[in-house]
Design a protein around this motif. Structure first.
Motif, PDB file in Angstrom:
ATOM      1  N   THR A  14      63.303  71.187  56.221  1.00 50.81           N
ATOM      2  CA  THR A  14      64.355  72.195  56.140  1.00 50.81           C
ATOM      3  C   THR A  14      63.992  73.408  56.991  1.00 50.81           C
ATOM      4  OG1 THR A  14      65.866  73.309  54.627  1.00 50.81           O
ATOM      5  CG2 THR A  14      63.528  73.507  54.105  1.00 50.81           C
ATOM      6  N   ARG A  15      64.957  74.267  57.216  1.00 52.05           N
ATOM      7  CA  ARG A  15      64.748  75.567  57.870  1.00 52.05           C
ATOM      8  C   ARG A  15      65.564  76.582  57.099  1.00 52.05           C
ATOM      9  NH1 ARG A  15      61.665  75.232  62.858  1.00 52.05           N
ATOM     10  NH2 ARG A  15      60.663  76.866  61.683  1.00 52.05           N
ATOM     11  N   PRO A  16      64.984  77.757  56.871  1.00 52.11           N
ATOM     12  CA  PRO A  16      65.766  78.766  56.143  1.00 52.11           C
ATOM     13  C   PRO A  16      67.012  79.175  56.920  1.00 52.11           C
ATOM     14  CG  PRO A  16      63.445  79.435  56.368  1.00 52.11           C
ATOM     15  CD  PRO A  16      63.644  78.240  57.252  1.00 52.11           C
ATOM     16  N   GLY A  66      61.209  82.073  41.339  1.00 47.94           N
ATOM     17  CA  GLY A  66      61.663  81.181  40.270  1.00 47.94           C
ATOM     18  C   GLY A  66      60.571  80.870  39.263  1.00 47.94           C
ATOM     19  N   THR A  67      59.327  80.830  39.719  1.00 49.27           N
ATOM     20  CA  THR A  67      58.219  80.467  38.822  1.00 49.27           C
ATOM     21  C   THR A  67      58.013  81.531  37.753  1.00 49.27           C
ATOM     22  OG1 THR A  67      57.216  79.321  40.684  1.00 49.27           O
ATOM     23  CG2 THR A  67      55.789  79.755  38.802  1.00 49.27           C
ATOM     24  N   THR A  89      58.909  66.391  39.594  1.00 45.34           N
ATOM     25  CA  THR A  89      59.357  67.747  39.886  1.00 45.34           C
ATOM     26  C   THR A  89      58.274  68.451  40.681  1.00 45.34           C
ATOM     27  OG1 THR A  89      60.127  69.834  38.892  1.00 45.34           O
ATOM     28  CG2 THR A  89      58.467  68.606  37.657  1.00 45.34           C
ATOM     29  N   PHE A  90      58.590  69.667  41.125  1.00 45.45           N
ATOM     30  CA  PHE A  90      57.622  70.507  41.827  1.00 45.45           C
ATOM     31  C   PHE A  90      56.567  70.987  40.816  1.00 45.45           C
ATOM     32  CE2 PHE A  90      56.719  74.711  44.044  1.00 45.45           C
ATOM     33  CZ  PHE A  90      56.177  74.148  45.192  1.00 45.45           C
ATOM     34  N   ASP A 161      65.355  73.794  34.572  1.00 49.49           N
ATOM     35  CA  ASP A 161      64.829  74.232  35.850  1.00 49.49           C
ATOM     36  C   ASP A 161      65.902  73.831  36.863  1.00 49.49           C
ATOM     37  OD1 ASP A 161      63.707  74.226  38.383  1.00 49.49           O
ATOM     38  OD2 ASP A 161      61.696  73.709  37.679  1.00 49.49           O
ATOM     39  N   ALA A 163      66.170  75.069  39.868  1.00 55.68           N
ATOM     40  CA  ALA A 163      65.702  75.597  41.160  1.00 55.68           C
ATOM     41  C   ALA A 163      66.494  75.013  42.328  1.00 55.68           C
ATOM     42  CB  ALA A 163      64.210  75.301  41.340  1.00 55.68           C
ATOM     43  N   HIS A 164      66.939  73.749  42.183  1.00 53.34           N
ATOM     44  CA  HIS A 164      67.641  73.082  43.300  1.00 53.34           C
ATOM     45  C   HIS A 164      69.158  73.145  43.154  1.00 53.34           C
ATOM     46  CE1 HIS A 164      63.967  70.117  43.540  1.00 53.34           C
ATOM     47  NE2 HIS A 164      63.630  71.379  43.734  1.00 53.34           N
ATOM     48  N   SER A 185      65.977  79.168  41.736  1.00 53.50           N
ATOM     49  CA  SER A 185      65.028  79.677  42.733  1.00 53.50           C
ATOM     50  C   SER A 185      65.795  80.114  43.966  1.00 53.50           C
ATOM     51  CB  SER A 185      64.035  78.585  43.136  1.00 53.50           C
ATOM     52  OG  SER A 185      63.370  78.959  44.332  1.00 53.50           O
ATOM     53  N   HIS A 187      64.095  80.840  46.818  1.00 53.98           N
ATOM     54  CA  HIS A 187      63.066  80.769  47.856  1.00 53.98           C
ATOM     55  C   HIS A 187      63.713  80.481  49.211  1.00 53.98           C
ATOM     56  CE1 HIS A 187      59.792  78.862  50.208  1.00 53.98           C
ATOM     57  NE2 HIS A 187      59.087  79.828  49.639  1.00 53.98           N
ATOM     58  N   LYS A 190      65.561  77.326  50.136  1.00 56.22           N
ATOM     59  CA  LYS A 190      66.705  76.884  49.338  1.00 56.22           C
ATOM     60  C   LYS A 190      68.032  77.151  50.064  1.00 56.22           C
ATOM     61  CE  LYS A 190      64.282  75.660  45.691  1.00 56.22           C
ATOM     62  NZ  LYS A 190      62.901  75.734  46.191  1.00 56.22           N
ATOM     63  N   ARG A 318      59.296  65.027  54.057  1.00 61.62           N
ATOM     64  CA  ARG A 318      58.393  65.397  52.949  1.00 61.62           C
ATOM     65  C   ARG A 318      58.495  64.386  51.819  1.00 61.62           C
ATOM     66  NH1 ARG A 318      56.371  70.748  53.569  1.00 61.62           N
ATOM     67  NH2 ARG A 318      55.320  70.456  51.584  1.00 61.62           N
ATOM     68  N   TYR A 320      58.723  64.769  48.649  1.00 70.64           N
ATOM     69  CA  TYR A 320      59.092  65.432  47.389  1.00 70.64           C
ATOM     70  C   TYR A 320      59.570  64.365  46.412  1.00 70.64           C
ATOM     71  CZ  TYR A 320      59.332  69.910  49.970  1.00 70.64           C
ATOM     72  OH  TYR A 320      59.061  71.014  50.725  1.00 70.64           O
TER      73      TYR A 320
HETATM   74  N1  T4K Z   1      60.985  74.245  40.159  1.00 71.94           N
HETATM   75  C1  T4K Z   1      61.322  73.393  41.135  1.00 71.94           C
HETATM   76  C2  T4K Z   1      61.949  72.095  40.780  1.00 71.94           C
HETATM   77  C3  T4K Z   1      61.084  73.742  42.472  1.00 71.94           C
HETATM   78  O1  T4K Z   1      61.393  72.874  43.463  1.00 71.94           O
HETATM   79  C4  T4K Z   1      60.509  74.995  42.773  1.00 71.94           C
HETATM   80  C5  T4K Z   1      60.239  75.372  44.143  1.00 71.94           C
HETATM   81  C6  T4K Z   1      60.200  75.861  41.699  1.00 71.94           C
HETATM   82  C7  T4K Z   1      60.440  75.439  40.400  1.00 71.94           C
HETATM   83  C8  T4K Z   1      59.591  77.221  41.904  1.00 71.94           C
HETATM   84  O2  T4K Z   1      60.496  78.150  42.510  1.00 71.94           O
HETATM   85  P1  T4K Z   1      59.860  79.360  43.398  1.00 71.94           P
HETATM   86  O3  T4K Z   1      58.797  80.047  42.552  1.00 71.94           O
HETATM   87  O4  T4K Z   1      59.312  78.779  44.695  1.00 71.94           O
HETATM   88  O5  T4K Z   1      61.055  80.261  43.607  1.00 71.94           O
HETATM   89  C9  T4K Z   1      58.779  74.582  48.923  1.00 71.94           C
HETATM   90  C10 T4K Z   1      59.137  75.929  48.324  1.00 71.94           C
HETATM   91  O6  T4K Z   1      58.138  76.907  48.568  1.00 71.94           O
HETATM   92  C11 T4K Z   1      59.409  75.883  46.855  1.00 71.94           C
HETATM   93  O7  T4K Z   1      60.150  77.037  46.537  1.00 71.94           O
HETATM   94  C12 T4K Z   1      60.217  74.657  46.482  1.00 71.94           C
HETATM   95  N2  T4K Z   1      60.397  74.523  45.072  1.00 71.94           N
HETATM   96  C13 T4K Z   1      59.562  73.402  47.007  1.00 71.94           C
HETATM   97  C14 T4K Z   1      60.363  72.159  46.681  1.00 71.94           C
HETATM   98  O8  T4K Z   1      59.485  73.506  48.408  1.00 71.94           O
HETATM   99  P2  T4K Z   1      56.610  73.728  50.052  1.00 71.94           P
HETATM  100  O9  T4K Z   1      55.184  74.045  49.804  1.00 71.94           O
HETATM  101  O10 T4K Z   1      56.976  72.310  50.220  1.00 71.94           O
HETATM  102  O11 T4K Z   1      57.216  74.578  51.287  1.00 71.94           O
HETATM  103  P3  T4K Z   1      56.780  74.659  52.804  1.00 71.94           P
HETATM  104  O12 T4K Z   1      56.207  75.986  53.082  1.00 71.94           O
HETATM  105  O13 T4K Z   1      55.983  73.467  53.170  1.00 71.94           O
HETATM  106  O14 T4K Z   1      58.201  74.593  53.539  1.00 71.94           O
HETATM  107  C15 T4K Z   1      58.929  73.403  53.743  1.00 71.94           C
HETATM  108  C16 T4K Z   1      59.437  73.393  55.177  1.00 71.94           C
HETATM  109  O15 T4K Z   1      60.325  74.455  55.388  1.00 71.94           O
HETATM  110  C17 T4K Z   1      58.339  73.577  56.233  1.00 71.94           C
HETATM  111  O16 T4K Z   1      57.884  72.322  56.624  1.00 71.94           O
HETATM  112  C18 T4K Z   1      59.044  74.296  57.359  1.00 71.94           C
HETATM  113  C19 T4K Z   1      60.188  75.002  56.708  1.00 71.94           C
HETATM  114  N3  T4K Z   1      60.004  76.446  56.615  1.00 71.94           N
HETATM  115  C20 T4K Z   1      59.442  76.997  55.481  1.00 71.94           C
HETATM  116  C21 T4K Z   1      59.329  78.365  55.348  1.00 71.94           C
HETATM  117  C22 T4K Z   1      58.707  78.960  54.121  1.00 71.94           C
HETATM  118  C23 T4K Z   1      60.444  77.267  57.640  1.00 71.94           C
HETATM  119  O17 T4K Z   1      60.936  76.744  58.648  1.00 71.94           O
HETATM  120  N4  T4K Z   1      60.349  78.618  57.513  1.00 71.94           N
HETATM  121  C24 T4K Z   1      59.814  79.207  56.407  1.00 71.94           C
HETATM  122  O18 T4K Z   1      59.782  80.447  56.322  1.00 71.94           O
HETATM  123  O19 T4K Z   1      57.406  74.359  48.826  1.00 71.94           O
END
Ligand code: T4K
Length: 378
Positions: A14-16, A66-67, A89-90, A161, A163-164, A185, A187, A190, A318, A320
């Motif tokens: 994904t990309r924000p 969200g956490t 889940t995460f 939860d 979050a999604h 969430s 984040h 999302k 990913r 997930y």
């Molecule tokens: N419950 C569930 C079911 C959840 O899925 C989550 C979070 C939570 C609770 C907790 O909510 P929060 O406390 O996070 O609000 C990501 C997210 O950080 C996380 O929020 C999310 N779930 C989870 C499913 O995915 P990672 O570690 O896989 O993210 P990351 O950094 O590897 O990013 C994924 C891809 O996004 C990267 O490969 C590239 C892209 N990216 C990411 C960021 C941050 C960008 O292009 N730019 C960016 O700024 O956890």
């Protein structure tokens, strides 16, 4: 390797969504003028109001992620003992229980939706059970009716939860109207985001008062601290970005609907690939993720092989959610973590692959990604 050339720029899961920088600058000027950066400022006040309307929920409390929101949800309902949850889940979901000294009890998931199997919850209930913590995984709604029915029969609280599940609706009702509390969430990854952020939604005015105290150290006024709270506050810059992002979310959702259609079209007939679950007509989905399941025996390659091979084309999918939470070193000793208790989750966790899904992806990109995947089939 197939005839496909690798993508020149990396394709991520994904990309924000980035709002126009001028819109952010304008809002920053408002914040600078107000000289108010955090602790319930005007942006925070407005975002709470706007989101409550947008999500069609009675009450909403913003959080810094969200956490922390989910930790506070457990505190606000005074949960203790055991809570039944899903292993698919995460990491945040069961960790939140641990941070509340609650033992997660893992229940198997439904083969189709990959959500907690509502039919199996009852058999996991003991006198120690205080609640059910279910997850609307990938935005697919849980069987909210069955979950509530079991919870009511045993006097259990229900937390979702979600979050999604931003913007998801069942029968025109916002997803946050189900259970006692839902967590969202915001984040950056999302569909809707505030860079980092989250919210709790619920139906009870008194609960809102308690949640808002808990997220601000339990401070009632300058002379009284009435409970051991935490710092869960969302700052003004995030809140301002959240207000801007409300104008982007429907556009982003529409782009993703189109990309979902292309994935479905391209992959629908591929043997060994299972597409996202179909939800009833009465559900409005958000199309945030696109997840497939790969059956190695039929497809000829395992999920892990596909994941690795995609990297050769500069595509970063990913897994997930793999490993399952029940496989984490901190939870695998629990009785409920045994694979015999979680047969479906253990299969799903080895098959699932989250595919690139974000509005900036072009339709041609998605067709090429599907072409690469099809070329991997043996
Ligand atoms: N419950 C569930 C079911 C959840 O899925 C989550 C979070 C939570 C609770 C907790 O909510 P929060 O406390 O996070 O609000 C990501 C997210 O950080 C996380 O929020 C999310 N779930 C989870 C499913 O995915 P990672 O570690 O896989 O993210 P990351 O950094 O590897 O990013 C994924 C891809 O996004 C990267 O490969 C590239 C892209 N990216 C990411 C960021 C941050 C960008 O292009 N730019 C960016 O700024 O956890």
């Amino acid at each position: 390797m197939s005839n496909f050339e690798p993508f020149t720029e990396s394709i991520y899961v994904t990309r924000p969504v980035f709002p126009k920088i001028e819109e952010v600058t304008k809002k920053l000027e408002d914040i600078w003028l107000a000289k108010w950066l955090t602790n319930n400022g005007p942006q925070h006040y407005m975002l709470e109001k706007e989101l409550t309307e947008y999500l069609k929920v009675p009450y909403l409390s913003l959080f810094n992620n969200g956490t922390i929101a989910l930790i506070v949800a457990c505190q606000s309902l005074r949960l203790q003992g055991d809570v039944i949850t899903t292993p698919f889940t995460f990491a945040a979901t069961p960790h939140v229980l641990s941070w509340n000294n609650i033992q997660p009890i893992f229940c198997d998931v439904d083969e189709e939706t990959m959500n907690i199997d509502a039919e199996k919850i009852e058999s996991m209930i003991t006198p120690h059970t205080s609640a059910i913590l279910a997850v609307h995984v990938f935005g697919t709604p849980c069987d909210t009716e069955k979950i509530q029915e079991v919870a009511d029969r045993y006097g259990l609280k229900v937390i979702y939860d979600a979050a999604h599940a931003f913007g998801v609706e069942i029968d025109g009702q916002g997803i946050g109207n189900f259970g006692d509390i839902s967590m969202l969430s915001f984040h950056a990854t999302k569909l809707y985001h505030t860079v980092e952020g989250g919210a709790l939604v619920h139906k009870d005015e008194h609960l809102k008062a308690r949640i808002d105290l808990l997220k601000n150290f339990g401070i009632k006024n300058e002379d009284e601290v009435v409970m051991p709270g935490i710092n869960g506050k969302l700052n003004e810059v995030s809140a301002a970005i959240g207000r801007i992002m409300l104008n982007y979310v429907e556009g982003e959702r529409k782009k993703r609907i189109r990309l979902h259609e292309i994935y479905n079209e391209e992959l629908g007939e591929v043997e060994g690939i299972k597409l996202m679950p179909k939800c009833g007509e009465n559900k409005k989905l958000n199309y945030q993720y696109y997840v497939i399941r790969i059956d190695e025996k039929i497809f000829g390659k395992s999920r892990d092989e596909v994941y690795d091979e995609f990297k050769n084309y500069n595509v970063f999918t990913r897994k997930y959610f793999h490993p399952l939470c029940s496989e984490f070193t901190c939870y695998r000793q629990l009785n409920s973590s045994s694979p015999e208790n979680l047969p479906v989750a253990n299969v799903v966790g080895k098959q699932v692959l989250s595919m690139p899904m974000y509005g900036e992806l072009s339709e041609d990109d998605v067709r090429k990604i599907c072409g690469i995947l099809k070329s991997m089939k043996k």
